[in-house]
Design an enzyme around this catalytic site. Structure first.
Site, PDB file in Angstrom:
ATOM      1  N   GLU A 155       0.857  -1.177   0.000  1.00 57.92           N
ATOM      2  CA  GLU A 155       0.000   0.000   0.000  1.00 57.92           C
ATOM      3  C   GLU A 155       0.896   1.231   0.000  1.00 57.92           C
ATOM      4  OE1 GLU A 155      -3.034  -0.036   2.991  1.00 57.92           O
ATOM      5  OE2 GLU A 155      -3.570  -2.107   2.547  1.00 57.92           O
ATOM      6  N   HIS A 254      13.782  -0.921   9.496  1.00 57.75           N
ATOM      7  CA  HIS A 254      13.492   0.341  10.182  1.00 57.75           C
ATOM      8  C   HIS A 254      12.652   0.027  11.425  1.00 57.75           C
ATOM      9  CE1 HIS A 254      13.383   4.729  10.181  1.00 57.75           C
ATOM     10  NE2 HIS A 254      12.228   4.556  10.811  1.00 57.75           N
ATOM     11  N   GLY A 256      10.198   0.452  14.699  1.00 61.56           N
ATOM     12  CA  GLY A 256       8.980   1.235  14.885  1.00 61.56           C
ATOM     13  C   GLY A 256       8.115   0.667  15.995  1.00 61.56           C
ATOM     14  N   CYS A 263      -2.056  -6.971   5.973  1.00 67.57           N
ATOM     15  CA  CYS A 263      -1.384  -8.188   5.491  1.00 67.57           C
ATOM     16  C   CYS A 263      -0.555  -8.912   6.549  1.00 67.57           C
ATOM     17  CB  CYS A 263      -0.509  -7.846   4.301  1.00 67.57           C
ATOM     18  SG  CYS A 263      -1.444  -7.033   3.006  1.00 67.57           S
ATOM     19  N   LYS A 266      -2.432 -10.490   9.653  1.00 74.60           N
ATOM     20  CA  LYS A 266      -3.348 -11.561   9.218  1.00 74.60           C
ATOM     21  C   LYS A 266      -2.565 -12.753   8.653  1.00 74.60           C
ATOM     22  CE  LYS A 266      -5.186 -10.647   4.936  1.00 74.60           C
ATOM     23  NZ  LYS A 266      -4.786 -11.653   3.972  1.00 74.60           N
TER      24      LYS A 266
HETATM   25  C1  UGA Z   1       3.033  -5.933   2.765  1.00 72.53           C
HETATM   26  C2  UGA Z   1       4.250  -6.413   1.943  1.00 72.53           C
HETATM   27  O1  UGA Z   1       5.343  -5.514   2.098  1.00 72.53           O
HETATM   28  C3  UGA Z   1       3.894  -6.527   0.451  1.00 72.53           C
HETATM   29  O2  UGA Z   1       4.999  -7.070  -0.264  1.00 72.53           O
HETATM   30  C4  UGA Z   1       2.690  -7.455   0.307  1.00 72.53           C
HETATM   31  O3  UGA Z   1       2.277  -7.563  -1.052  1.00 72.53           O
HETATM   32  C5  UGA Z   1       1.535  -6.908   1.121  1.00 72.53           C
HETATM   33  O4  UGA Z   1       1.939  -6.811   2.505  1.00 72.53           O
HETATM   34  C6  UGA Z   1       0.379  -7.861   0.976  1.00 72.53           C
HETATM   35  O5  UGA Z   1       0.493  -9.023   1.391  1.00 72.53           O
HETATM   36  O6  UGA Z   1      -0.621  -7.521   0.312  1.00 72.53           O
HETATM   37  P1  UGA Z   1       1.904  -3.527   3.231  1.00 72.53           P
HETATM   38  O7  UGA Z   1       1.124  -4.230   4.284  1.00 72.53           O
HETATM   39  O8  UGA Z   1       1.196  -2.639   2.282  1.00 72.53           O
HETATM   40  O9  UGA Z   1       2.712  -4.602   2.323  1.00 72.53           O
HETATM   41  O10 UGA Z   1       2.970  -2.595   3.959  1.00 72.53           O
HETATM   42  P2  UGA Z   1       4.533  -2.654   4.352  1.00 72.53           P
HETATM   43  O11 UGA Z   1       5.216  -1.530   3.693  1.00 72.53           O
HETATM   44  O12 UGA Z   1       5.096  -3.994   4.154  1.00 72.53           O
HETATM   45  O13 UGA Z   1       4.452  -2.329   5.916  1.00 72.53           O
HETATM   46  C7  UGA Z   1       3.816  -3.209   6.831  1.00 72.53           C
HETATM   47  C8  UGA Z   1       4.064  -2.767   8.250  1.00 72.53           C
HETATM   48  O14 UGA Z   1       5.435  -2.935   8.612  1.00 72.53           O
HETATM   49  C9  UGA Z   1       3.751  -1.284   8.503  1.00 72.53           C
HETATM   50  O15 UGA Z   1       3.092  -1.156   9.751  1.00 72.53           O
HETATM   51  C10 UGA Z   1       5.112  -0.629   8.526  1.00 72.53           C
HETATM   52  O16 UGA Z   1       5.156   0.550   9.304  1.00 72.53           O
HETATM   53  C11 UGA Z   1       5.950  -1.724   9.147  1.00 72.53           C
HETATM   54  N1  UGA Z   1       7.383  -1.626   8.791  1.00 72.53           N
HETATM   55  C12 UGA Z   1       7.812  -1.829   7.521  1.00 72.53           C
HETATM   56  C13 UGA Z   1       8.311  -1.349   9.787  1.00 72.53           C
HETATM   57  O17 UGA Z   1       7.955  -1.169  10.978  1.00 72.53           O
HETATM   58  N2  UGA Z   1       9.636  -1.290   9.459  1.00 72.53           N
HETATM   59  C14 UGA Z   1      10.083  -1.476   8.193  1.00 72.53           C
HETATM   60  O18 UGA Z   1      11.322  -1.417   7.974  1.00 72.53           O
HETATM   61  C15 UGA Z   1       9.151  -1.750   7.198  1.00 72.53           C
END
Ligand code: UGA
Length: 446
Positions: A155, A254, A256, A263, A266
């Site tokens: 997203e 990163h 947090g 995603c 779940k």
């Molecule tokens: C995630 C995956 O990254 C996608 O590859 C996948 O297609 C998608 O799920 C899905 O299954 O549909 P998304 O949930 O949109 O994508 O978001 P992310 O950017 O992955 O972040 C997820 C969570 O991890 C967020 O709360 C974000 O803040 C956290 N996060 C991410 C961190 O705390 N540190 C990071 O370094 C990266």
């Protein structure tokens, strides 16, 4: 090539729009008449940068349309994508596959000529076989193959992720099905995107293994961040120091307040359930789920600590409510744990989010929602930054200080520089970085 995309949620709508940009004729189908009516007027049901323009362009070019008529869309399609929701089943964490199976039955009744039925939704191992069985049972004469083609878009950067993916995974078991999938992804073949052809089960598992691995990576760095705080080390330097090792990689390190969204929470839970059922438990992932749940709750403590150990009767200005920036999605957002915990401890919450407030109003009672970041800060005893929207990075910190009752900032996304915050006279608490003189916690207005 003509496809039908069943379900206009995140994955369905973005994939449909992107396939049409690749030159494929796409009909997006949804049961929700209001949603389809809105899409026909170019009203997007979600906030996703670039989506509105992409949809408008392709509708205008005659390659993308929206309908509630599944039968007509499926009958004309070479491939039908199932992109309906697979939410966590209430209470037990299994993926709820009722929408997928319902779609399979409806598709079966509408098939006309050889068609590839593709699961794009994230579905547990074995779902493709079951979809195949349902179609065969509903329509014994149908000519079809079932393919698994999981989506890896994020997203907030969904269009770029779809158009320039690291790889495409296709679980297809006949030449006919592989040929149609190759044709659909022709544009990505041309730019030499790696395409992984595999079996149905393997493809389904790749999607879960990818998401749980990333969730594990985040959880690992979050725990290292806690250790950094305990020993006076800097988590960003640790992340860089390990991430430069090509075997580890820099991304998703990163720290947090814990991962959220539609995603990771779940999918980690669903994989844990599948693995236990199959007698091959994933103890690492089980631990990751438990740590992440606990972490979100613990983040409220960080705010309370920065406020002399009590927030009773104090006002906390919360900036950012969505689970990450560039989305309006509130699902499993850390804010949904942190804010109620602060309220239970007696805090009054003022909050602002650039896109998430409409949804947040239904989920977070007794919060004063404000019109912008500065308005949120007026008279607050502390500011807590929960989501790293760009506009929060660019705040005028002199103005911030003048609006707050006490110059206390708890930054759960590490968007500010501790030295700069100390120089500006803030009491600044962040994640996994040493406290500087003058920026220790415990300095909220008593
Ligand atoms: C995630 C995956 O990254 C996608 O590859 C996948 O297609 C998608 O799920 C899905 O299954 O549909 P998304 O949930 O949109 O994508 O978001 P992310 O950017 O992955 O972040 C997820 C969570 O991890 C967020 O709360 C974000 O803040 C956290 N996060 C991410 C961190 O705390 N540190 C990071 O370094 C990266």
């Amino acid at each position: 090539m003509r496809i039908a995309m069943i379900g206009t949620g995140y994955v369905g709508l973005v994939s449909g729009a992107c396939f049409s940009e690749f030159g494929v004729d796409v009909t997006c189908v949804d049961k929700d008449e209001a949603k389809i009516a809105g899409l026909r007027q170019n009203r997007m049901p979600i906030f996703e940068p670039g989506l509105e323009a992409l949809v408008a362009d392709n509708v205008k070019a005659g390659r993308l349309s929206f309908t509630t008529d599944l039968t007509a869309a499926v009958a004309q399609a070479d491939a039908v994508f199932i992109a309906v929701g697979t939410p966590s089943r209430r209470g037990d964490g299994y993926a709820d596959l009722s929408y997928v199976y319902e779609a399979a039955q409806e598709i079966a009744r509408a098939l006309d000529g050889y068609t590839v039925v593709v699961t794009k939704s994230t579905v547990p191992v074995g779902t493709g076989r079951e979809v195949s069985r349902i179609i065969r049972e509903t329509c014994p004469d149908a000519a079809f193959d079932v393919v698994s083609n999981p989506e890896f878009l994020r997203e907030g950067s969904a269009i770029n992720d779809f158009m320039r993916p690291d790889r495409v995974v296709i679980g297809a078991e006949t030449e006919a099905a592989r040929a149609i999938m190759k044709q659909l992804y022709r544009v990505l073949f041309l730019i030499e995107t790696p395409i992984v052809f595999t079996s149905l089960e393997t493809s389904e598992l790749i999607k879960y293994a990818a998401n749980t691995f990333l969730a594990t990576k985040i959880t690992f760095i979050n725990e290292i961040a806690d250790l950094c705080e305990a020993v006076g080390a800097d988590v960003h330097d640790v992340a860089r120091g390990i991430g430069l090792d090509g075997r580890i990689g820099k991304k998703f390190l990163h720290p947090g307040p814990g991962y959220g969204g539609s995603c990771f929470p779940k999918d980690t839970l669903a994989l844990v359930r599948t693995a236990r059922d199959k007698g091959a438990p994933l103890k690492i992932v089980e631990t990751v789920v438990a740590i992440n749940d606990e972490r979100k709750r613990r983040m409220a403590e960080k705010v309370i600590t920065a406020c002399h150990g009590s927030v009773r009767g104090k006002t906390i200005a919360v900036l950012g409510l969505t689970f990450k920036p560039n989305t309006d999605d509130m699902r499993d957002s850390p804010s949904l744990e942190i804010i109620p915990a602060l309220q239970s401890a007696g805090a009054i919450i003022r909050a602002y989010d650039p896109e998430g407030m409409e949804e947040a109003r239904h989920l977070l009672p007794d919060v004063v929602f404000c019109g912008n970041a500065y308005e949120t800060l007026v008279g607050a005893d502390a500011m807590a930054l929960l989501t790293e929207w760009n506009e929060f990075r660019a705040l005028d910190l002199v103005r911030v200080k003048s609006l707050l009752k006490a110059p206390v900032i708890v930054d759960l996304r590490n968007v500010y520089n501790p030295e700069e915050m100390a120089l500006k006279g803030f009491f600044y608490s962040s994640i996994g970085r040493p406290s500087l003189p003058g920026s220790q916690s415990g300095n909220c207005s008593p």
